[in-house]
Design an enzyme around this catalytic site. Structure first.
Site, PDB file in Angstrom:
ATOM      1  N   GLY A 359     -35.917  -2.128 -31.013  1.00  0.00           N
ATOM      2  CA  GLY A 359     -37.329  -2.293 -30.733  1.00  0.00           C
ATOM      3  C   GLY A 359     -37.986  -0.969 -30.431  1.00  0.00           C
ATOM      4  O   GLY A 359     -37.350   0.092 -30.482  1.00  0.00           O
ATOM      5  N   CYS A 360     -39.262  -0.999 -30.066  1.00  0.00           N
ATOM      6  CA  CYS A 360     -39.988   0.251 -29.820  1.00  0.00           C
ATOM      7  C   CYS A 360     -39.514   0.933 -28.537  1.00  0.00           C
ATOM      8  O   CYS A 360     -39.740   2.125 -28.338  1.00  0.00           O
ATOM      9  CB  CYS A 360     -41.488  -0.006 -29.760  1.00  0.00           C
ATOM     10  N   THR A 361     -38.848   0.186 -27.652  1.00  0.00           N
ATOM     11  CA  THR A 361     -38.368   0.788 -26.405  1.00  0.00           C
ATOM     12  C   THR A 361     -36.858   0.944 -26.374  1.00  0.00           C
ATOM     13  O   THR A 361     -36.305   1.356 -25.362  1.00  0.00           O
ATOM     14  CB  THR A 361     -38.794  -0.065 -25.194  1.00  0.00           C
ATOM     15  N   GLY A 362     -36.175   0.619 -27.475  1.00  0.00           N
ATOM     16  CA  GLY A 362     -34.735   0.781 -27.487  1.00  0.00           C
ATOM     17  C   GLY A 362     -34.023  -0.400 -28.114  1.00  0.00           C
ATOM     18  O   GLY A 362     -34.641  -1.254 -28.771  1.00  0.00           O
TER      19      GLY A 362
END
Length: 385
Positions: A359-362
């Site tokens: 995802g965009c955060t990991g």
């Protein structure tokens, strides 16, 4: 009588005169500076020394080559040899002649690493980077947990009563976050900071470094070293460090010397700031705080946590067939990237279809919305969340 002895006697009488004038008999803090070895020449040392002398916060003690301007300071003469300077520095620290020292290079023992301090460009906030040189442990995740404690120690010694802490989003971040949360729950008080990104959390992204979202950012020493160089020299093209307070003091269990590191590319402003950093640590009793923090962390089960982080894994490697495929749209975050595929197979073994993703955060695990709660519980029970 040698010039060195004359300088020492002169300083003693100056201290006595100051004490009589002020009515106080407090001994002034003395901070050393080894002056040889800079790639930028002796000029940066001279400039930093006189900048400190002008502020009159503490007494500066020079260790190194005979240069004419050293006569304006307490000076211990050595040949142009870093080994000799290091040995003399240790002697002066151990006998209490100086209460801290700034030097260009020093071989700390395993278990000790340095906590740097920079000013963040977005808001001009002080940020402690834990850590920047040295090796706290040969095991990365254990090292980062200990780095967090070292960062808290440095911040507290500099007067921050409850420093906020965040873990940089590097390999091992989620494992380290879980370990620190456990340590906090068992009695070692950690004030967790939060990312300024919309989804928040204790794991920090690059934006948070620029903003200074927390007081202490936790990372491995190699990453921290790179960050120090970027923060210190991004305005100069890289060959002259202009910002920050250097790579900081070596901190570790049962280690009490206040030795702060600068780079051979550190310019006069950084050297002067490093000297003030060493002074703050001496005034804040770095060694005492270090002992107290490690004692409190040990009482909260630090050693047991470290043993778990360094224990060999006994996870089964047998192949696990995936359950029938389902539409997976619910995301589970907080999985360590090195454990992502293992986490997926844990769910498969529980007959929950899952897929890994980024995802965009990991890293994320994707499951069917109907299975979300059950999947989260399985991962928590298996210590992946």
């Amino acid at each position: 009588m040698s010039d060195q002895v004359k300088q020492t006697v002169k300083k003693v009488f100056e201290d006595l005169a100051t004490s009589l004038e002020t009515g106080r008999m407090e001994a002034r803090i003395k901070i050393g500076l080894t002056i040889d070895g800079s790639e930028l020449g002796m000029a940066v040392m001279k400039q930093a020394a006189y900048a400190i002398k002008q502020k009159q916060l503490f007494d500066l003690v020079l260790i190194g080559s005979d240069v004419d301007w050293a006569n304006d300071f307490i000076h211990y003469s050595t040949t142009d040899c870093q080994k000799e300077a290091a040995e003399l520095m240790e002697e002066l620290l151990d006998n209490g002649e100086i209460q801290g020292c700034v030097t260009l290079h020093y071989n700390f023992p395993i278990g000790v690493s340095t906590v740097g301090k920079v000013l963040t460009p977005a808001l001009g906030r002080e940020l402690f980077i834990a850590t920047t040189t040295g090796t706290t442990s040969g095991a990365r995740n254990e090292a980062m947990v200990l780095n967090a404690i070292n960062g808290i120690i440095a911040a507290k010694a500099c007067g921050i009563e409850k420093p906020t802490v965040g873990v940089l989003n590097v390999e091992g971040a989620k494992t380290v976050e879980r370990a620190l949360t456990t340590l906090h729950e068992k009695g070692y008080g950690i004030t967790f900071g939060e990312s300024q990104r919309a989804d928040g959390g204790n794991v920090l992204r690059g934006n948070d470094l620029l903003l200074g979202s927390v007081d202490v950012v936790v990372c491995d020493s190699l990453t921290g070293n790179i960050l120090m160089k970027l923060f210190s020299a991004y305005t100069s093209g890289g060959n002259y460090e202009t910002l920050g307070a250097g790579y900081g003091p070596g901190i570790g269990r049962k280690y009490d010397r206040n030795i702060c590191i600068i780079s051979r590319a550190s310019g006069a402003p950084v050297i002067a700031n490093a000297l003030e950093y060493a002074y703050e640590l001496a005034r804040g009793k770095l060694g005492v705080i270090s002992q107290q923090e490690y004692q409190t962390a040990d009482q909260a089960g630090l050693q047991e946590l470290c043993n778990r982080l360094t224990a060999p894994t006994n996870k089964e490697t047998k192949e696990i067939a995936a359950p029938p495929k389902e539409i997976v749209t619910s995301e589970i975050t907080g999985i360590e990237i090195m454990e992502l595929e293992e986490a997926v197979k844990v769910l498969w073994a529980a007959n929950i279809y899952a897929e890994s993703g980024m995802g965009c955060t990991g890293p994320i695990v994707l499951v069917n919305p109907k299975q979300l709660t059950a999947a989260q519980n399985e991962l928590k029970n298996a210590n992946y969340l």
